[in-house]
Design a protein around this motif. Sequence first.
Motif, PDB file in Angstrom:
ATOM      1  N   LEU A  63       0.635  -1.323   0.386  1.00 40.01           N
ATOM      2  CA  LEU A  63       0.422   0.043  -0.114  1.00 40.01           C
ATOM      3  C   LEU A  63       0.862   1.225   0.064  1.00 40.01           C
ATOM      4  O   LEU A  63       0.451   2.067  -0.659  1.00 40.01           O
ATOM      5  CB  LEU A  63      -1.187   0.204   1.431  1.00 40.01           C
ATOM      6  N   THR A 205      -0.548   1.857 -10.843  1.00 36.59           N
ATOM      7  CA  THR A 205      -1.441   2.516  -9.224  1.00 36.59           C
ATOM      8  C   THR A 205      -2.625   1.604  -9.576  1.00 36.59           C
ATOM      9  O   THR A 205      -2.571   0.830  -8.545  1.00 36.59           O
ATOM     10  CB  THR A 205      -1.862   4.134 -10.117  1.00 36.59           C
ATOM     11  N   THR A 209      -3.014  -1.558  -6.879  1.00 42.82           N
ATOM     12  CA  THR A 209      -4.382  -1.464  -6.141  1.00 42.82           C
ATOM     13  C   THR A 209      -5.079  -2.759  -6.419  1.00 42.82           C
ATOM     14  O   THR A 209      -5.508  -3.667  -5.469  1.00 42.82           O
ATOM     15  CB  THR A 209      -5.745  -0.306  -6.634  1.00 42.82           C
TER      16      THR A 209
END
Length: 246
Positions: A63, A205, A209
Amino acid sequence: MSASAPDPDAEREQSATEIFGAALGGAARRAGLDPADSSSTHKVVWSAMGGWRGILESVLPSLAFVVLFTVKPDPLILALGVSVGIAAVFTIVRLLQKSPPAAALGGLVAAGAAAALALWTGRGEDNFVPGFITNSLYGSVLLISALVGWSLIGLAVGFLMGEGTAWRSDRRKRRAFFWLGIAWAALFFARLGVQLPLYFAGDVTALGTLKLIMGLPLFAPMIAVTWLVVRALYPRTPSEDVAVES
Protein backbone atom coordinates in the motif's frame (compact mmCIF):
# COMPACT_ATOMS: atom_id res chain seq x y z
CA MET A 1 13.34 -61.07 -7.03
CA SER A 2 10.31 -62.87 -5.61
CA ALA A 3 6.78 -61.57 -6.08
CA SER A 4 6.49 -60.87 -2.37
CA ALA A 5 9.70 -58.86 -2.10
CA PRO A 6 9.21 -55.14 -1.30
CA ASP A 7 9.80 -52.63 -4.07
CA PRO A 8 12.57 -50.22 -2.92
CA ASP A 9 11.48 -47.55 -5.39
CA ALA A 10 7.88 -47.68 -4.16
CA GLU A 11 9.05 -47.49 -0.56
CA ARG A 12 11.22 -44.47 -1.28
CA GLU A 13 8.33 -42.78 -3.12
CA GLN A 14 6.00 -43.46 -0.22
CA SER A 15 8.56 -42.17 2.27
CA ALA A 16 9.05 -38.97 0.26
CA THR A 17 5.28 -38.50 0.06
CA GLU A 18 4.92 -38.95 3.81
CA ILE A 19 7.68 -36.44 4.55
CA PHE A 20 6.22 -33.89 2.14
CA GLY A 21 2.68 -34.45 3.38
CA ALA A 22 3.75 -34.15 7.01
CA ALA A 23 5.53 -30.88 6.21
CA LEU A 24 2.39 -29.52 4.53
CA GLY A 25 0.25 -30.64 7.44
CA GLY A 26 2.59 -29.02 9.94
CA ALA A 27 2.56 -25.75 8.01
CA ALA A 28 -1.24 -25.79 7.89
CA ARG A 29 -1.45 -26.47 11.63
CA ARG A 30 0.91 -23.60 12.43
CA ALA A 31 -1.29 -21.36 10.29
CA GLY A 32 -4.28 -22.33 12.44
CA LEU A 33 -5.85 -24.71 9.90
CA ASP A 34 -6.35 -27.80 12.00
CA PRO A 35 -9.60 -29.64 11.12
CA ALA A 36 -9.35 -31.48 14.44
CA ASP A 37 -9.87 -28.14 16.19
CA SER A 38 -13.35 -26.97 17.16
CA SER A 39 -12.75 -23.32 16.28
CA SER A 40 -15.36 -21.43 14.27
CA THR A 41 -14.79 -20.64 10.61
CA HIS A 42 -14.30 -16.97 11.48
CA LYS A 43 -11.53 -17.79 13.96
CA VAL A 44 -9.83 -20.15 11.54
CA VAL A 45 -9.78 -17.58 8.74
CA TRP A 46 -8.55 -14.90 11.13
CA SER A 47 -5.78 -17.18 12.36
CA ALA A 48 -4.75 -18.12 8.81
CA MET A 49 -4.40 -14.43 7.95
CA GLY A 50 -2.26 -13.88 11.05
CA GLY A 51 -4.72 -11.55 12.79
CA TRP A 52 -4.29 -7.79 12.61
CA ARG A 53 -0.51 -8.11 12.57
CA GLY A 54 -0.53 -10.51 9.65
CA ILE A 55 -2.92 -8.29 7.70
CA LEU A 56 -0.78 -5.21 8.29
CA GLU A 57 2.41 -7.07 7.37
CA SER A 58 0.79 -8.23 4.15
CA VAL A 59 -0.90 -4.99 3.13
CA LEU A 60 1.11 -1.99 4.37
CA PRO A 61 4.36 -2.42 2.35
CA SER A 62 2.45 -2.73 -0.94
CA LEU A 63 0.00 0.00 0.00
CA ALA A 64 2.82 2.40 0.87
CA PHE A 65 4.52 1.71 -2.45
CA VAL A 66 1.36 2.29 -4.48
CA VAL A 67 0.44 5.53 -2.67
CA LEU A 68 3.92 7.02 -2.78
CA PHE A 69 4.54 6.01 -6.39
CA THR A 70 1.21 7.53 -7.42
CA VAL A 71 1.91 10.80 -5.60
CA LYS A 72 5.64 11.04 -6.41
CA PRO A 73 6.90 8.46 -8.92
CA ASP A 74 10.33 10.07 -9.11
CA PRO A 75 12.67 9.13 -7.52
CA LEU A 76 11.56 5.50 -7.60
CA ILE A 77 13.81 4.65 -4.66
CA LEU A 78 11.58 6.69 -2.33
CA ALA A 79 8.50 4.49 -2.75
CA LEU A 80 10.60 1.32 -2.79
CA GLY A 81 12.62 2.35 0.26
CA VAL A 82 9.53 3.10 2.35
CA SER A 83 7.95 -0.21 1.33
CA VAL A 84 11.03 -2.24 2.30
CA GLY A 85 11.48 -0.14 5.43
CA ILE A 86 7.97 -0.98 6.67
CA ALA A 87 8.61 -4.68 6.07
CA ALA A 88 11.89 -4.38 7.99
CA VAL A 89 10.15 -2.70 10.95
CA PHE A 90 7.63 -5.56 11.20
CA THR A 91 10.47 -8.08 11.15
CA ILE A 92 12.44 -6.24 13.85
CA VAL A 93 9.36 -5.98 16.08
CA ARG A 94 8.76 -9.73 15.79
CA LEU A 95 12.38 -10.47 16.62
CA LEU A 96 12.30 -8.16 19.65
CA GLN A 97 9.08 -9.76 20.89
CA LYS A 98 10.54 -13.23 20.23
CA SER A 99 7.47 -14.16 18.21
CA PRO A 100 7.71 -16.40 15.11
CA PRO A 101 9.31 -14.13 12.51
CA ALA A 102 8.73 -16.39 9.50
CA ALA A 103 5.87 -14.37 7.99
CA ALA A 104 7.57 -11.01 8.45
CA LEU A 105 10.92 -12.36 7.23
CA GLY A 106 9.22 -13.78 4.15
CA GLY A 107 7.61 -10.42 3.49
CA LEU A 108 10.91 -8.60 3.98
CA VAL A 109 12.79 -10.90 1.60
CA ALA A 110 10.04 -10.60 -1.01
CA ALA A 111 9.89 -6.81 -0.68
CA GLY A 112 13.67 -6.54 -0.87
CA ALA A 113 13.93 -8.75 -3.96
CA ALA A 114 11.12 -6.88 -5.72
CA ALA A 115 12.65 -3.50 -4.89
CA ALA A 116 16.08 -4.59 -6.08
CA LEU A 117 14.64 -5.70 -9.41
CA ALA A 118 12.67 -2.46 -9.87
CA LEU A 119 15.72 -0.35 -9.04
CA TRP A 120 17.87 -2.35 -11.45
CA THR A 121 15.44 -1.90 -14.35
CA GLY A 122 14.22 1.57 -13.32
CA ARG A 123 10.62 0.49 -13.89
CA GLY A 124 8.13 0.70 -11.02
CA GLU A 125 5.98 -2.09 -12.45
CA ASP A 126 8.87 -4.53 -12.06
CA ASN A 127 8.28 -4.35 -8.31
CA PHE A 128 5.44 -6.81 -8.96
CA VAL A 129 7.39 -9.39 -11.00
CA PRO A 130 8.29 -11.65 -8.01
CA GLY A 131 4.58 -11.81 -7.20
CA PHE A 132 3.83 -12.98 -10.73
CA ILE A 133 6.43 -15.71 -10.40
CA THR A 134 5.02 -16.82 -7.05
CA ASN A 135 1.46 -16.95 -8.37
CA SER A 136 2.62 -18.91 -11.42
CA LEU A 137 4.45 -21.48 -9.31
CA TYR A 138 1.67 -21.90 -6.73
CA GLY A 139 -1.03 -22.13 -9.39
CA SER A 140 0.92 -24.62 -11.52
CA VAL A 141 1.86 -26.90 -8.62
CA LEU A 142 -1.68 -26.94 -7.22
CA LEU A 143 -3.18 -27.59 -10.64
CA ILE A 144 -0.77 -30.36 -11.60
CA SER A 145 -1.01 -32.07 -8.20
CA ALA A 146 -4.81 -32.08 -8.46
CA LEU A 147 -4.83 -33.40 -12.02
CA VAL A 148 -2.50 -36.30 -11.20
CA GLY A 149 -4.57 -37.30 -8.16
CA TRP A 150 -2.17 -36.10 -5.47
CA SER A 151 -3.80 -32.83 -4.46
CA LEU A 152 -1.60 -30.79 -2.14
CA ILE A 153 -4.75 -29.89 -0.20
CA GLY A 154 -5.43 -33.58 0.30
CA LEU A 155 -1.87 -34.30 1.38
CA ALA A 156 -1.93 -31.52 3.97
CA VAL A 157 -5.34 -32.48 5.36
CA GLY A 158 -4.57 -36.20 5.30
CA PHE A 159 -1.57 -35.77 7.57
CA LEU A 160 -3.37 -33.24 9.73
CA MET A 161 -6.10 -35.81 10.35
CA GLY A 162 -3.67 -38.66 10.89
CA GLU A 163 -4.73 -40.73 7.89
CA GLY A 164 -1.75 -39.98 5.65
CA THR A 165 -2.65 -40.75 2.05
CA ALA A 166 -5.62 -43.00 2.84
CA TRP A 167 -7.95 -40.30 1.52
CA ARG A 168 -6.95 -41.30 -2.01
CA SER A 169 -8.98 -44.51 -1.67
CA ASP A 170 -12.09 -42.55 -0.66
CA ARG A 171 -13.85 -41.33 -3.82
CA ARG A 172 -15.71 -38.53 -2.00
CA LYS A 173 -12.57 -37.10 -0.39
CA ARG A 174 -10.50 -37.47 -3.52
CA ARG A 175 -13.09 -35.59 -5.56
CA ALA A 176 -13.38 -32.84 -2.93
CA PHE A 177 -9.61 -32.34 -2.72
CA PHE A 178 -9.40 -32.34 -6.52
CA TRP A 179 -11.86 -29.45 -6.80
CA LEU A 180 -10.29 -27.56 -3.90
CA GLY A 181 -6.93 -27.81 -5.66
CA ILE A 182 -8.51 -26.56 -8.89
CA ALA A 183 -10.19 -23.67 -7.06
CA TRP A 184 -6.94 -22.56 -5.41
CA ALA A 185 -5.07 -22.83 -8.71
CA ALA A 186 -7.80 -20.75 -10.38
CA LEU A 187 -7.29 -18.03 -7.77
CA PHE A 188 -3.58 -17.74 -8.53
CA PHE A 189 -4.13 -17.82 -12.30
CA ALA A 190 -6.92 -15.24 -12.02
CA ARG A 191 -4.47 -12.84 -10.40
CA LEU A 192 -2.12 -13.32 -13.33
CA GLY A 193 -4.89 -12.93 -15.88
CA VAL A 194 -6.01 -9.61 -14.41
CA GLN A 195 -2.69 -8.12 -13.37
CA LEU A 196 -0.34 -9.05 -16.23
CA PRO A 197 -2.10 -6.83 -18.80
CA LEU A 198 -1.69 -3.88 -16.41
CA TYR A 199 1.98 -4.74 -15.98
CA PHE A 200 2.59 -4.70 -19.74
CA ALA A 201 0.64 -1.44 -19.95
CA GLY A 202 2.87 0.08 -17.27
CA ASP A 203 -0.11 1.11 -15.11
CA VAL A 204 1.56 0.81 -11.69
CA THR A 205 -1.24 2.42 -9.69
CA ALA A 206 -3.98 0.14 -11.08
CA LEU A 207 -1.67 -2.88 -10.82
CA GLY A 208 -0.84 -2.22 -7.19
CA THR A 209 -4.46 -1.54 -6.31
CA LEU A 210 -5.69 -4.76 -7.90
CA LYS A 211 -2.90 -6.70 -6.24
CA LEU A 212 -4.24 -5.58 -2.86
CA ILE A 213 -7.85 -6.27 -3.84
CA MET A 214 -7.01 -9.76 -5.12
CA GLY A 215 -4.87 -10.55 -2.09
CA LEU A 216 -6.43 -11.06 1.34
CA PRO A 217 -10.00 -10.20 0.19
CA LEU A 218 -9.92 -13.31 -2.04
CA PHE A 219 -7.63 -15.39 0.17
CA ALA A 220 -9.99 -15.22 3.16
CA PRO A 221 -13.08 -16.64 1.39
CA MET A 222 -10.98 -19.45 -0.11
CA ILE A 223 -9.69 -20.38 3.34
CA ALA A 224 -13.27 -20.36 4.65
CA VAL A 225 -14.53 -22.60 1.82
CA THR A 226 -11.60 -24.99 2.27
CA TRP A 227 -12.21 -25.19 6.01
CA LEU A 228 -15.95 -25.86 5.58
CA VAL A 229 -15.35 -28.59 2.99
CA VAL A 230 -12.74 -30.30 5.15
CA ARG A 231 -14.97 -30.15 8.24
CA ALA A 232 -17.75 -31.77 6.19
CA LEU A 233 -15.39 -34.53 5.11
CA TYR A 234 -14.15 -35.10 8.67
CA PRO A 235 -17.13 -34.49 10.99
CA ARG A 236 -16.36 -34.42 14.69
CA THR A 237 -17.58 -37.34 16.75
CA PRO A 238 -19.37 -36.85 20.12
CA SER A 239 -16.34 -38.31 21.92
CA GLU A 240 -14.06 -35.72 20.32
CA ASP A 241 -16.38 -32.91 21.37
CA VAL A 242 -16.39 -34.18 24.97
CA ALA A 243 -12.57 -34.40 24.93
CA VAL A 244 -12.29 -30.79 23.75
CA GLU A 245 -14.73 -29.51 26.34
CA SER A 246 -12.93 -31.30 29.17
